[in-house]
Design a protein around this motif. Structure first.
Motif, PDB file in Angstrom:
ATOM      1  N   UNK A 104      35.012  20.928  33.318  1.00  0.00           N
ATOM      2  CA  UNK A 104      35.474  19.887  32.410  1.00  0.00           C
ATOM      3  C   UNK A 104      34.788  18.598  32.837  1.00  0.00           C
ATOM      4  N   UNK A 105      34.885  17.513  32.056  1.00  0.00           N
ATOM      5  CA  UNK A 105      34.185  16.282  32.461  1.00  0.00           C
ATOM      6  C   UNK A 105      34.535  15.830  33.873  1.00  0.00           C
ATOM      7  N   UNK A 106      33.534  15.853  34.764  1.00  0.00           N
ATOM      8  CA  UNK A 106      33.735  15.419  36.135  1.00  0.00           C
ATOM      9  C   UNK A 106      34.493  16.378  37.014  1.00  0.00           C
ATOM     10  N   UNK A 107      34.716  17.605  36.548  1.00  0.00           N
ATOM     11  CA  UNK A 107      35.594  18.549  37.248  1.00  0.00           C
ATOM     12  C   UNK A 107      34.845  19.790  37.695  1.00  0.00           C
ATOM     13  N   UNK A 108      35.005  20.136  38.969  1.00  0.00           N
ATOM     14  CA  UNK A 108      34.638  21.466  39.474  1.00  0.00           C
ATOM     15  C   UNK A 108      35.914  22.290  39.563  1.00  0.00           C
ATOM     16  N   UNK A 109      35.880  23.476  38.970  1.00  0.00           N
ATOM     17  CA  UNK A 109      37.049  24.366  39.016  1.00  0.00           C
ATOM     18  C   UNK A 109      36.851  25.375  40.128  1.00  0.00           C
ATOM     19  N   UNK A 110      37.824  25.454  41.031  1.00  0.00           N
ATOM     20  CA  UNK A 110      37.776  26.439  42.104  1.00  0.00           C
ATOM     21  C   UNK A 110      38.440  27.725  41.655  1.00  0.00           C
ATOM     22  N   UNK A 111      37.647  28.684  41.206  1.00  0.00           N
ATOM     23  CA  UNK A 111      38.226  29.949  40.778  1.00  0.00           C
ATOM     24  C   UNK A 111      38.811  30.714  41.967  1.00  0.00           C
ATOM     25  N   UNK A 157      50.816  46.160  35.754  1.00  0.00           N
ATOM     26  CA  UNK A 157      49.502  46.378  36.364  1.00  0.00           C
ATOM     27  C   UNK A 157      48.424  46.745  35.343  1.00  0.00           C
ATOM     28  N   UNK A 158      48.792  47.541  34.337  1.00  0.00           N
ATOM     29  CA  UNK A 158      47.807  47.928  33.327  1.00  0.00           C
ATOM     30  C   UNK A 158      47.373  46.721  32.493  1.00  0.00           C
ATOM     31  N   UNK A 159      48.340  45.896  32.102  1.00  0.00           N
ATOM     32  CA  UNK A 159      48.009  44.685  31.347  1.00  0.00           C
ATOM     33  C   UNK A 159      47.200  43.712  32.195  1.00  0.00           C
ATOM     34  N   UNK A 160      47.541  43.632  33.488  1.00  0.00           N
ATOM     35  CA  UNK A 160      46.818  42.737  34.390  1.00  0.00           C
ATOM     36  C   UNK A 160      45.364  43.167  34.535  1.00  0.00           C
ATOM     37  N   UNK A 161      45.116  44.474  34.591  1.00  0.00           N
ATOM     38  CA  UNK A 161      43.739  44.982  34.688  1.00  0.00           C
ATOM     39  C   UNK A 161      42.964  44.627  33.418  1.00  0.00           C
ATOM     40  N   UNK A 162      43.598  44.755  32.266  1.00  0.00           N
ATOM     41  CA  UNK A 162      42.936  44.408  31.011  1.00  0.00           C
ATOM     42  C   UNK A 162      42.611  42.915  30.965  1.00  0.00           C
ATOM     43  N   UNK A 163      43.555  42.080  31.420  1.00  0.00           N
ATOM     44  CA  UNK A 163      43.317  40.640  31.449  1.00  0.00           C
ATOM     45  C   UNK A 163      42.207  40.307  32.428  1.00  0.00           C
ATOM     46  N   UNK A 164      42.187  40.962  33.578  1.00  0.00           N
ATOM     47  CA  UNK A 164      41.148  40.727  34.576  1.00  0.00           C
ATOM     48  C   UNK A 164      39.770  41.048  34.010  1.00  0.00           C
ATOM     49  N   UNK A 165      39.636  42.194  33.374  1.00  0.00           N
ATOM     50  CA  UNK A 165      38.351  42.573  32.779  1.00  0.00           C
ATOM     51  C   UNK A 165      37.888  41.518  31.778  1.00  0.00           C
ATOM     52  N   UNK A 222      54.490  28.940  18.271  1.00  0.00           N
ATOM     53  CA  UNK A 222      53.487  29.855  17.745  1.00  0.00           C
ATOM     54  C   UNK A 222      53.632  31.195  18.429  1.00  0.00           C
ATOM     55  N   UNK A 223      52.951  32.183  17.892  1.00  0.00           N
ATOM     56  CA  UNK A 223      52.923  33.524  18.489  1.00  0.00           C
ATOM     57  C   UNK A 223      51.484  34.000  18.519  1.00  0.00           C
ATOM     58  N   UNK A 224      51.064  34.517  19.671  1.00  0.00           N
ATOM     59  CA  UNK A 224      49.724  35.079  19.812  1.00  0.00           C
ATOM     60  C   UNK A 224      49.836  36.486  20.373  1.00  0.00           C
ATOM     61  N   UNK A 225      48.761  37.234  20.263  1.00  0.00           N
ATOM     62  CA  UNK A 225      48.691  38.567  20.842  1.00  0.00           C
ATOM     63  C   UNK A 225      47.999  38.492  22.197  1.00  0.00           C
ATOM     64  N   UNK A 226      48.611  39.050  23.212  1.00  0.00           N
ATOM     65  CA  UNK A 226      48.033  39.061  24.544  1.00  0.00           C
ATOM     66  C   UNK A 226      48.215  40.447  25.146  1.00  0.00           C
ATOM     67  N   UNK A 227      47.098  41.135  25.394  1.00  0.00           N
ATOM     68  CA  UNK A 227      47.137  42.478  25.967  1.00  0.00           C
ATOM     69  C   UNK A 227      48.037  43.417  25.167  1.00  0.00           C
ATOM     70  N   UNK A 228      47.937  43.295  23.834  1.00  0.00           N
ATOM     71  CA  UNK A 228      48.669  44.193  22.953  1.00  0.00           C
ATOM     72  C   UNK A 228      50.119  43.819  22.723  1.00  0.00           C
ATOM     73  N   UNK A 229      50.595  42.700  23.286  1.00  0.00           N
ATOM     74  CA  UNK A 229      51.981  42.278  23.121  1.00  0.00           C
ATOM     75  C   UNK A 229      52.040  40.927  22.431  1.00  0.00           C
ATOM     76  N   UNK A 230      53.078  40.735  21.618  1.00  0.00           N
ATOM     77  CA  UNK A 230      53.296  39.449  20.965  1.00  0.00           C
ATOM     78  C   UNK A 230      53.940  38.486  21.961  1.00  0.00           C
ATOM     79  N   UNK A 244      38.834  38.278  31.579  1.00  0.00           N
ATOM     80  CA  UNK A 244      38.581  36.968  32.180  1.00  0.00           C
ATOM     81  C   UNK A 244      37.274  36.935  32.962  1.00  0.00           C
ATOM     82  N   UNK A 245      36.994  37.982  33.729  1.00  0.00           N
ATOM     83  CA  UNK A 245      35.749  37.995  34.491  1.00  0.00           C
ATOM     84  C   UNK A 245      34.545  38.058  33.558  1.00  0.00           C
ATOM     85  N   UNK A 246      34.652  38.838  32.478  1.00  0.00           N
ATOM     86  CA  UNK A 246      33.551  38.906  31.512  1.00  0.00           C
ATOM     87  C   UNK A 246      33.346  37.555  30.833  1.00  0.00           C
TER      88      UNK A 246
END
Length: 283
Positions: free
Chosen positions: A212-219, A166-174, A62-70, A176-178
């Motif tokens: 997830x069921x029974x799971x604590x995620x350590x961010x 770095x620019x794409x990483x900042x966009x992904x960070x914004x 499959x192909x998805x769009x991520x931070x403006x890139x295929x 993900x945190x939101x």
């Protein structure tokens, strides 16, 4: 050798794919509810995938769009010649890179760099904090400073993994945190901790109970740089287990980015097994 051909009827493939995914998660020690929850995540968008066969084996892409890139994704691969076909197909769809999720080892993708790993382990039934270490809730007043530090570290981790600029990483960070903290400090199910030793805050933790069921995620289980090399890394993992049980879960899970060999070594030595591995290749 038969050529790969795209199929319209994907019923036979789908049943086998789902069972392969479930078998991989069961082999990693997941409970049945957790394995099925992980399958649901792994199969997200499955109706939009393209499936091809050589007559006996399968490839799903499959192909998805991520931070403006295929971005091309190889979702399933059992056909020996399927990788080359999948890479050509993704490139033909305009993908600039291709990614793959793996369980049970790199297999045919050992030459793909590691982008990240999900790791997990059952938390000790009665985890104890290491001597000399205390844990308290992060205060709401401390949250903005903590958030700024976490965001900067997250962006640096993404860039070090090699998949984004770095620019794409900042966009992904914004994004993900939101997504994960829509109400900030007051987001339900999330807990923030400060770890202290000798009267100083030596690190922080951020966990999501019931991820997830029974799971604590350590961010994040972060030991500040000036306090590293003193054994606090292992202590932070014990804090994660403590928080997992405190939140009513049995399993602790977290992500580590590719390129962080020191952290991966720590997780290997503390028994946190690789559940999923994500690899990528520039096209």
């Amino acid at each position: 050798m038969n050529e790969m051909e795209i199929v319209a009827d994907r019923g036979a493939w789908r049943a086998g794919f789902e069972e392969r995914v479930l078998a991989g998660y069961r082999a990693a020690g997941c409970s049945e509810p957790l394995a099925r929850a992980l399958l649901e995540r792994a199969a997200k968008g499955i109706d939009d995938w393209t499936v091809a066969t050589d007559g006996t084996e399968w490839t799903a892409v499959g192909v998805t769009q991520e931070n403006g890139a295929a971005v091309g994704r190889i979702h399933d691969l059992t056909a020996p010649q399927g990788r080359a076909w999948a890479e050509r197909w993704c490139a033909g769809q305009g993908a600039q890179r291709v990614e793959v999720r793996l369980t049970g080892g790199a297999g045919a993708f050992a030459d793909y760099p590691v982008r990240g790993q999900n790791r997990m382990r059952a938390a000790a039934e009665r985890p104890e904090l290491p001597p000399g270490l205390t844990v308290r809730r992060l205060t709401e007043e401390e949250y903005p400073g903590w958030y700024a530090g976490e965001e900067a570290a997250y962006i640096a981790d993404i860039v070090r993994a090699g998949a984004l600029t770095p620019e794409q990483a900042k966009e992904k960070s914004d994004h993900d945190f939101a997504l994960h903290l829509p109400q900030g400090y007051l987001t339900p199910g999330h807990a923030f901790y400060a770890m202290e030793a000798d009267g100083q805050v030596i690190g922080t933790g951020w966990v999501n109970h019931g991820f997830l069921p029974g799971v604590t995620f350590g961010f994040s289980l972060e030991v500040y740089e000036e306090h590293r090399g003193k054994g606090y890394g292992r202590a932070a993992m014990a804090v994660g287990e403590w928080a997992t049980r405190r939140g009513g879960d049995e399993v602790m899970m977290f992500n580590v980015f590719g390129g962080n060999e020191v952290a991966m070594g720590l997780y290997d030595s503390t028994g946190f097994a690789v559940l999923d591995e994500f690899r990528f290749m520039e096209l």
